[in-house]
Design an enzyme around this catalytic site. Structure first.
Site, PDB file in Angstrom:
ATOM      1  N   GLY A  55       0.810  -1.366  -0.122  1.00  0.00           N
ATOM      2  CA  GLY A  55      -0.164  -0.232  -0.179  1.00  0.00           C
ATOM      3  C   GLY A  55       0.993   1.263   0.016  1.00  0.00           C
ATOM      4  O   GLY A  55       0.615   2.142  -0.796  1.00  0.00           O
ATOM      5  N   HIS A  56       1.835   1.372   0.820  1.00  0.00           N
ATOM      6  CA  HIS A  56       2.700   2.262   0.992  1.00  0.00           C
ATOM      7  C   HIS A  56       3.713   2.528  -0.293  1.00  0.00           C
ATOM      8  O   HIS A  56       3.996   3.716  -0.728  1.00  0.00           O
ATOM      9  CB  HIS A  56       3.732   2.400   1.973  1.00  0.00           C
ATOM     10  CG  HIS A  56       3.103   2.244   3.399  1.00  0.00           C
ATOM     11  ND1 HIS A  56       3.323   1.044   4.408  1.00  0.00           N
ATOM     12  CD2 HIS A  56       2.532   3.148   4.348  1.00  0.00           C
ATOM     13  CE1 HIS A  56       2.915   1.356   5.605  1.00  0.00           C
ATOM     14  NE2 HIS A  56       2.323   2.776   5.444  1.00  0.00           N
TER      15      HIS A  56
ATOM     16  N   LYS B  89      -7.194   4.686   1.871  1.00  0.00           N
ATOM     17  CA  LYS B  89      -7.584   3.928   2.889  1.00  0.00           C
ATOM     18  C   LYS B  89      -7.898   4.377   4.351  1.00  0.00           C
ATOM     19  O   LYS B  89      -8.701   4.368   5.040  1.00  0.00           O
ATOM     20  CB  LYS B  89      -6.428   2.810   3.226  1.00  0.00           C
ATOM     21  CG  LYS B  89      -6.189   2.221   4.612  1.00  0.00           C
ATOM     22  CD  LYS B  89      -6.541   0.738   4.659  1.00  0.00           C
ATOM     23  CE  LYS B  89      -6.406   0.073   6.105  1.00  0.00           C
ATOM     24  NZ  LYS B  89      -5.669   0.758   6.990  1.00  0.00           N
ATOM     25  N   ASP B  90      -7.278   5.773   4.600  1.00  0.00           N
ATOM     26  CA  ASP B  90      -7.346   6.585   5.707  1.00  0.00           C
ATOM     27  C   ASP B  90      -8.045   7.734   4.947  1.00  0.00           C
ATOM     28  O   ASP B  90      -7.696   9.010   5.127  1.00  0.00           O
ATOM     29  CB  ASP B  90      -5.972   6.894   6.493  1.00  0.00           C
ATOM     30  CG  ASP B  90      -5.416   5.806   6.845  1.00  0.00           C
ATOM     31  OD1 ASP B  90      -5.417   5.269   7.859  1.00  0.00           O
ATOM     32  OD2 ASP B  90      -4.331   5.233   6.091  1.00  0.00           O
TER      33      ASP B  90
ATOM     34  N   SER C  47      -2.561  -2.931   5.410  1.00  0.00           N
ATOM     35  CA  SER C  47      -2.243  -2.103   6.915  1.00  0.00           C
ATOM     36  C   SER C  47      -0.997  -2.858   7.431  1.00  0.00           C
ATOM     37  O   SER C  47      -1.036  -3.931   7.673  1.00  0.00           O
ATOM     38  CB  SER C  47      -3.472  -2.050   7.628  1.00  0.00           C
ATOM     39  OG  SER C  47      -3.127  -1.477   8.840  1.00  0.00           O
TER      40      SER C  47
END
Ligand code: AMP
Length: 282
Positions: free
Chosen positions: A36-37, A149-150, A185
């Site tokens: 994700g990052h 996501k956030d 996550s």
């Protein structure tokens, strides 16, 4: 790839890049990097001449009973992944440098921080907005990338940038998922094998509700109830919240208006996970 700890050195590096008329992409993280990052880093790499990654586990965004002490850390692995993504600088500021004794200035994005995670994690978004503004001032990026996501965090940062006239373009990046649908996550590391299986219900419940909307269901109470029941039939899941909100103001909807944000937060065992989707009619 450079690693920089000193804020002045970070500022000097950025000034020099800017003097040479080059652009900077910036990805702020708390480390324990996953795909994700890396999707943020890859997009950042495409957008600008230089790419900066920061790794800082920000103490002021954690509540008293949260996982600050045991938050996953893997500096060696992170540096390797950063190198593979073409990062130019990894900024690794120390806690006492970011918050020296006497630090007393905070950023409060008032309305957007109230609901969803902000309602349950008191002071969380104040901590996030404050550290992100500090990092922006140290890195001076042209582009800063944040994950959907956030979602609430993304909206809080976009608002801060707008309200403070910061000359930075915020780039939202879609949620990156495991092949089986679990949103990536750093906290997934806490899950046991059985809990990880159960965590798949988060995305499944979002999909079930999206399908109901496509079939014409408009009643908010029904949609929320269906989302809840598709999660809570497993006793290992404790719903923290399920909300249908306006995707811009994050205010809960009284009547369904599409597109709408469906956001969920659940405890799977002791691990708090979040997921969301934008509901559409098609
Ligand atoms: P964190 O290290 O958890 O603070 O996350 C750093 C950045 O990566 C934030 O902008 C997150 O929204 C983003 N991010 C984390 N997980 C994902 C994911 N699964 N997909 C997309 N972005 C993500």
């Amino acid at each position: 790839m450079l690693t920089i700890e000193d804020p002045k050195e970070m500022q000097n590096w950025s000034s020099e890049v800017r003097e040479n008329k080059k652009t900077i992409s910036f990805v702020p993280t708390m480390g324990a990097l996953h795909e994700g990052h890396l999707s943020l880093l890859r997009k950042g790499r495409e957008l600008a001449d230089k790419l900066v990654l920061s790794i800082f586990v920000n103490p002021i965004q954690f509540g008293l009973n949260e996982d600050l002490q045991k938050y996953p850390r893997d500096l060696e692995g992170d540096l390797q992944k950063a190198k593979n993504c073409g990062v130019d600088v990894v900024f690794l500021p120390k806690r006492e440098i970011i918050y020296p004794p006497g630090f007393q200035t905070y950023v409060d994005v008032e309305e957007l921080s109230k609901g969803l995670c902000g309602g349950r994690r008191s002071g969380h978004f104040r901590g996030v907005a404050t550290v992100v503004l500090k990092l922006f001032n140290l890195v001076s990026p042209h582009f800063a990338l944040f994950g959907e996501k956030d979602y609430q965090q993304l909206k809080v940062i976009q608002k801060m940038v707008e309200d403070f006239d910061l000359p930075i373009q915020i780039i939202p990046i879609p949620i990156f998922r495991e092949p089986d649908g679990l949103a990536m996550s750093s906290r997934n590391q806490y899950l046991s094998e059985k809990e990880r299986e159960i965590a798949l219900l988060l995305q499944k419940s979002l999909k079930t509700t999206q399908n109901l909307v496509k079939q014409g269901e408009k009643n908010i109470a029904t949609l929320l109830e269906k989302t809840r029941s598709s999660l809570e039939f497993k006793t290992e899941i404790k719903v923290d919240y399920i909300e249908l909100c306006d995707p811009e103001t994050l205010k809960p909807l009284e009547k369904l208006k599409l597109p709408a944000l469906l956001a969920i937060a659940c405890f799977v065992g002791k691990t708090r996970l979040i997921d969301n989707c934008i509901l559409t009619g098609k």
